[in-house]
Enzyme design. Structure first.
Site, mmCIF file in Angstrom:
data_model
loop_
_atom_site.group_PDB
_atom_site.id
_atom_site.type_symbol
_atom_site.label_atom_id
_atom_site.label_comp_id
_atom_site.label_asym_id
_atom_site.label_seq_id
_atom_site.Cartn_x
_atom_site.Cartn_y
_atom_site.Cartn_z
ATOM 1 N N THR A 174 27.644 72.195 18.402
ATOM 2 C CA THR A 174 27.861 72.529 19.804
ATOM 3 C C THR A 174 27.615 71.325 20.689
ATOM 4 O OG1 THR A 174 27.051 74.749 19.311
ATOM 5 C CG2 THR A 174 27.267 74.164 21.619
ATOM 6 N N THR A 175 26.546 70.562 20.405
ATOM 7 C CA THR A 175 26.230 69.372 21.197
ATOM 8 C C THR A 175 27.327 68.330 21.082
ATOM 9 O OG1 THR A 175 23.906 69.822 20.729
ATOM 10 C CG2 THR A 175 24.424 67.677 21.670
ATOM 11 N N TYR A 234 23.822 78.621 10.795
ATOM 12 C CA TYR A 234 23.420 78.328 12.169
ATOM 13 C C TYR A 234 23.366 79.643 12.929
ATOM 14 C CZ TYR A 234 23.537 75.953 16.765
ATOM 15 O OH TYR A 234 23.264 75.511 18.036
ATOM 16 N N ARG A 247 24.648 81.873 22.069
ATOM 17 C CA ARG A 247 26.030 81.376 22.162
ATOM 18 C C ARG A 247 27.020 82.224 21.370
ATOM 19 N NH1 ARG A 247 27.329 76.139 24.439
ATOM 20 N NH2 ARG A 247 25.447 74.939 24.901
ATOM 21 N N LYS A 285 19.522 76.904 10.506
ATOM 22 C CA LYS A 285 19.172 76.332 11.800
ATOM 23 C C LYS A 285 18.924 77.518 12.714
ATOM 24 C CE LYS A 285 20.774 73.643 15.765
ATOM 25 N NZ LYS A 285 21.916 72.903 16.399
ATOM 26 N N ILE A 312 16.553 70.355 14.413
ATOM 27 C CA ILE A 312 17.831 69.749 14.784
ATOM 28 C C ILE A 312 17.826 69.666 16.303
ATOM 29 C CG2 ILE A 312 20.330 69.979 14.762
ATOM 30 C CD1 ILE A 312 20.089 71.440 12.096
#
Length: 292
Positions: free
Chosen positions: A44-45, A133, A138, A161, A203
């Site tokens: 996402t980042t 994840y 989100r 994560k 992370i």
């Protein structure tokens, strides 16, 4: 394989919005020098929702190339299409990534059985370690501990994560999946507390701009220097706050641009961050000793 301070890499872009390959290479090389222990490109980042498939593949390739075996690479490979997640995971394996980070499918709102079948399909299709994840804010869906325990029986599904910010979750996950199931925090504010709950690392978004401090914090915890780890956590708190003062990765891309790693351009629908937010980011970085 994955522990300590890992970074959810930004994808540097030019002011026109094209991939800035030189800035990305320079950023990854700097991260190696600063001691980062794992790379996560195109999460996402890294603006995976607005990268083309060709761009997504290219960023993973660049990351593996620059890392050159010095630091493990966990390639973002998630999608709300199971077939697309398989394709991305297959590409990650083909180019030499060490693992794939696969997000719970967003927008579709699958049931727990749907989540189970999605991840099993990916793990069956590609012989590559898969890290789940789980990020309900989100993706809307939250994978239960029971579903994760079912998935943990697959030899290719090796960890999670966890971006729930629920500090009871790693305790229950450890009890259900065992101590060898890799648990990585996906939330900077809870990194030390997550380690105390049995986690293996974080992370981090903040590690894009404070890689050395993030590494030192994890080292201090691992070596039993708890007070030092907490002191670094306190020093980084205003930076964490600033990195999420608007929707990520807007603030962290601005922070990275202040260090010379690309522009602060994010692709629409993310707007440029407000002037007040820019000031907050700079102020936090200066206070933490990241900028003069």
């Amino acid at each position: 394989m994955f522990k300590g301070s890992l970074v959810a890499l930004v994808t540097p872009m030019t002011r026109e919005g094209a991939l800035d390959e030189k800035a990305f290479r320079d950023h990854v090389e700097w991260q190696v020098e600063q001691g980062t222990q794992g790379f996560i490109p195109v999460g996402t980042t890294g603006e995976s929702p607005t990268l083309s498939h060709a761009e997504h593949d290219r960023v993973v390739e660049l990351c593996v190339e620059v890392a050159a075996g010095r630091v493990p690479v966990m390639a973002g490979a998630g999608s709300n299409s199971t077939a697309e997640a398989i394709r991305l995971t297959r590409h990650a394996k083909e180019v030499g990534a060490d693992a794939a980070l696969v997000v719970t499918p967003y927008y579709n709102k699958p049931t727990q059985e749907g989540l189970y079948r999605h991840f099993m399909a990916v793990a069956d299709a590609v012989d590559l370690p898969v890290v789940i994840y789980n990020i309900p804010p989100r993706s809307v869906v939250d994978m239960s501990v029971e579903t994760m325990a079912r998935l943990a029986k697959h030899p290719n599904i090796v960890g999670v994560k966890d971006a729930t910010a629920n500090l009871a979750r790693p305790l229950h996950t450890r009890a259900a999946c065992g101590p060898d199931f890799c648990q990585l925090s996906g939330e900077d504010h809870t990194a030390v507390a997550f380690l105390a709950a049995g986690g293996h690392g974080c992370i981090s978004v903040t590690a894009n701009v404070a890689p050395r401090l993030c590494r030192e914090m994890h080292d201090a915890w691992a070596e039993g220097r708890v007070a030092e780890a907490i002191a670094i956590q306190d020093r980084l708190l205003p930076v964490h706050d600033a990195m999420f003062c608007e929707t990520s990765p807007g603030p962290v891309k601005h922070a990275a641009s202040l260090l010379g790693y690309g522009s602060d351009h994010c692709r629409l629908p993310l707007a440029p961050i407000a002037e007040a937010s820019r000031g907050r980011v700079r102020e936090a970085m200066v206070a933490a000793g990241l900028l003069n």
